[in-house]
Structures are given as C-alpha cells and as structure tokens.
Design an enzyme around this catalytic site. Structure first.
Site, mmCIF file in Angstrom:
data_model
loop_
_atom_site.group_PDB
_atom_site.id
_atom_site.type_symbol
_atom_site.label_atom_id
_atom_site.label_comp_id
_atom_site.label_asym_id
_atom_site.label_seq_id
_atom_site.Cartn_x
_atom_site.Cartn_y
_atom_site.Cartn_z
ATOM 1 N N ASP A 86 -51.187 -59.481 -1.688
ATOM 2 C CA ASP A 86 -49.755 -59.453 -2.516
ATOM 3 C C ASP A 86 -49.820 -57.758 -2.272
ATOM 4 O O ASP A 86 -50.857 -56.915 -2.619
ATOM 5 C CB ASP A 86 -50.238 -59.530 -3.907
ATOM 6 C CG ASP A 86 -50.289 -61.187 -4.219
ATOM 7 O OD1 ASP A 86 -50.246 -62.084 -3.053
ATOM 8 O OD2 ASP A 86 -50.627 -61.588 -5.334
ATOM 9 N N GLY A 140 -43.976 -59.343 -5.319
ATOM 10 C CA GLY A 140 -45.267 -58.903 -4.689
ATOM 11 C C GLY A 140 -45.806 -59.835 -3.677
ATOM 12 O O GLY A 140 -46.938 -59.784 -2.943
ATOM 13 N N TYR A 144 -46.689 -63.897 1.522
ATOM 14 C CA TYR A 144 -46.932 -65.390 1.235
ATOM 15 C C TYR A 144 -45.910 -66.262 1.064
ATOM 16 O O TYR A 144 -45.980 -67.549 1.431
ATOM 17 C CB TYR A 144 -47.737 -65.288 -0.085
ATOM 18 C CG TYR A 144 -48.573 -66.320 -0.806
ATOM 19 C CD1 TYR A 144 -49.583 -66.670 -0.369
ATOM 20 C CD2 TYR A 144 -47.967 -67.212 -1.699
ATOM 21 C CE1 TYR A 144 -50.326 -67.810 -0.795
ATOM 22 C CE2 TYR A 144 -48.496 -68.298 -2.129
ATOM 23 C CZ TYR A 144 -49.907 -68.419 -1.951
ATOM 24 O OH TYR A 144 -50.514 -69.607 -2.314
#
Ligand code: CAA
Length: 236
Positions: A86, A140, A144
């Site tokens: 992150d 963040g 992902y």
C-alpha cells in the site's frame, strides 16, 4: 496463498466439506508444510502441501502437473494468493506496482492457465478467484485495486468462454476480513473502519470460505460470471 489467512481458511473448509483431495500452494515452504499438517490432522485425507511462487509461470505449470499426476485431475481451483504494497499512488514505486500485479493478477493467470485445458477436456471445472472490494477503488491501493478489478473482468470472461464446457468462473470480493493482512493496516484506520461498518465488525475467514464453498459446489452450477461481494453490507 493457502498457508495462512483466507487461503488456509478456505482449505480447512474444503476439508470439512470432505472434498476428495486437496492441494495447497504457498511461497513460504515451512508455513505451507505446517498448514498441510494441520489439514491432515483435521482428517483431510490426501493433502498435498507444495511450495510454489504463483507469479512464476514455469513453477506453477510444474506443480499443477504434479497435482494432476497425484489426484488424476483438478476439478476446483481457488485463486487466493495475494499481497499488498500500500502507498498513495504518487508515492508508489514501480517495484510496488509490479510485485502486487505479479502475485495477484499474474498468479491468477498462471494457475488458471495451467488447469483450464484439463477442465475443458473433462467438461467440468469450478474456478473461484478472490478479488476485493478494493477493486471499486481504495485510497492507497492503486496497485492492489487494479489487480483485483482485473481479476473480476478475467473471471467474467472465463465464465462466458467456459459456459459450454461445464466450467464456471466467479470472483468473490471481500471487504475487511479478519486476517494478518488486515491487521497490518494502521490501527487507527482499522478502528475507524470497524466503527463505520454496518455490522460493526470485520468478517471472519470462515464467513468468506462459505461463499467460496458455495461457488465451488454443484449447487452453484448456474452461477457463473458473478462477483459476489462478501462485505457485511459495506459498500453495497
Ligand atoms: N481520501 C483522500 N485523501 C486521503 C485519504 C482518503 N481517504 N486518506 C488519506 N488521504 C490523504 C491525507 O490527507 C494526506 O494528504 P496530505 O499529503 O495532503 O496531507 C495524504 O493522503 C497522505 O496521507 P498519509 O500521510 O497518511 O499517507 P501515508 O503515505 O503515510 O499512508 C496509506 C497512506 C498507505 C494509504 C495508509 O493510510 C494506509 O495504509 N491506509 C490503508 C490502506 C488500506 O485500506 N489497505 C487495505 C489493506 S487490506 C486489504 O487489502 C484486503 C482487502 O482486500 C480489502
């Protein structure tokens, strides 16, 4: 990714459901061996615990070949291995981007690619890939989120391509499930998220595993191409 967290919880659940044989993969050799022992102790019958880095195409192909040789076939594939790196996107390094895409997305490609032809030949397959509500955007987590959104599109496509070959392909999008990965986020952030959650708690690994077992079961034969949000009503 089955040596811990959601992957191990899903494997335990498949043991409880008495699947014929189970193979778990993880890049941590000691952890995957320990997880294998745990599944065997639960009465898991034939359990193969194999070290494998899912981002390595050749290694995955080799390991899947060993599993097919051992069990005769692979009917169910759960793509779960996932990592986070992150960072706000403007601070994110190319290495952080690639590491996440390599494991989460390319790992899903590698595992799926190595089982798909066997499933097509036999006319049966269940593919369940663990995505995330981060796919819909999460500060963040550009890397992902991109990897998880891609998995959803990948499964929806595979569902259409596999439909006449007895193959279903689905994704599950968990929100906050109680794992070490979750507990690695800043404590105040996690606390706030739990307070804001409709159920005022994270989901348990077993609650997520229930969704996975359903999608892998005969009961779900007409459920294909969905992304099942498993969120306790967060972001619905
Ligand atoms: N929206 C917009 N801006 C935000 C924001 C938000 N929600 N949250 C923070 N910001 C802003 C801050 O105000 C700050 O702005 P300024 O620079 O102008 O002051 C800026 O972003 C940076 O904030 P930080 O100093 O806190 O940044 P950081 O670089 O130290 O950390 C972070 C940022 C990495 C995102 C950190 O807050 C973090 O780790 N957050 C949690 C991320 C997360 O949700 N991870 C989920 C992990 S679990 C998982 O992935 C499983 C799953 O499937 C869900």
């Amino acid at each position: 990714g089955a040596a811990q967290g959601i992957g191990l919880g899903i494997a335990e659940r498949f043991v409880r459901e008495k699947v014929g044989g189970i193979a778990i993969l993880d890049w941590n050799a000691d952890a995957v061996e320990a997880a294998g022992e745990r599944l065997r102790a639960m009465g898991g019958g034939k359990v193969l615990a194999l070290r494998c880095d899912v981002s390595d195409y050749g290694a995955v192909a080799e390991v899947m070949g060993r599993i097919e040789a051992e069990f005769g076939r692979i009917d169910i594939l759960v793509n779960n291995a996932g990592i986070t790196r992150d960072a706000m996107f403007h601070k994110m390094t190319a290495e952080q981007w690639r590491a996440v895409v390599d494991v989460n997305l390319n790992g899903t490609f590698n595992c799926t690619h190595s089982v798909i032809n066997g499933m097509r030949d036999r006319g049966f397959g269940r593919i369940v890939s663990i995505a995330s509500t981060s796919a819909y955007g999460n500060v963040g987590q550009a890397n992902y989120a991109a990897s998880k959104a891609a998995i959803i599109g990948f499964m929806k496509t595979l569902a259409k391509e596999g439909a006449r070959k007895g193959i279903t392909a689905n994704a599950i999008a968990p929100d906050f499930i109680d794992t070490d990965m979750m507990r690695a986020v800043p404590a105040d952030f996690l606390e706030r998220r739990i307070l804001e959650a409709p159920m005022r708690r994270m989901g348990s690994v077993d609650e997520l595993a229930s969704a996975c077992v359903f999608l892998a079961s005969d009961e779900a034969s007409y459920v294909s191409g969905v992304c099942l949000d498993c969120t306790g009503a967060i972001r619905t």
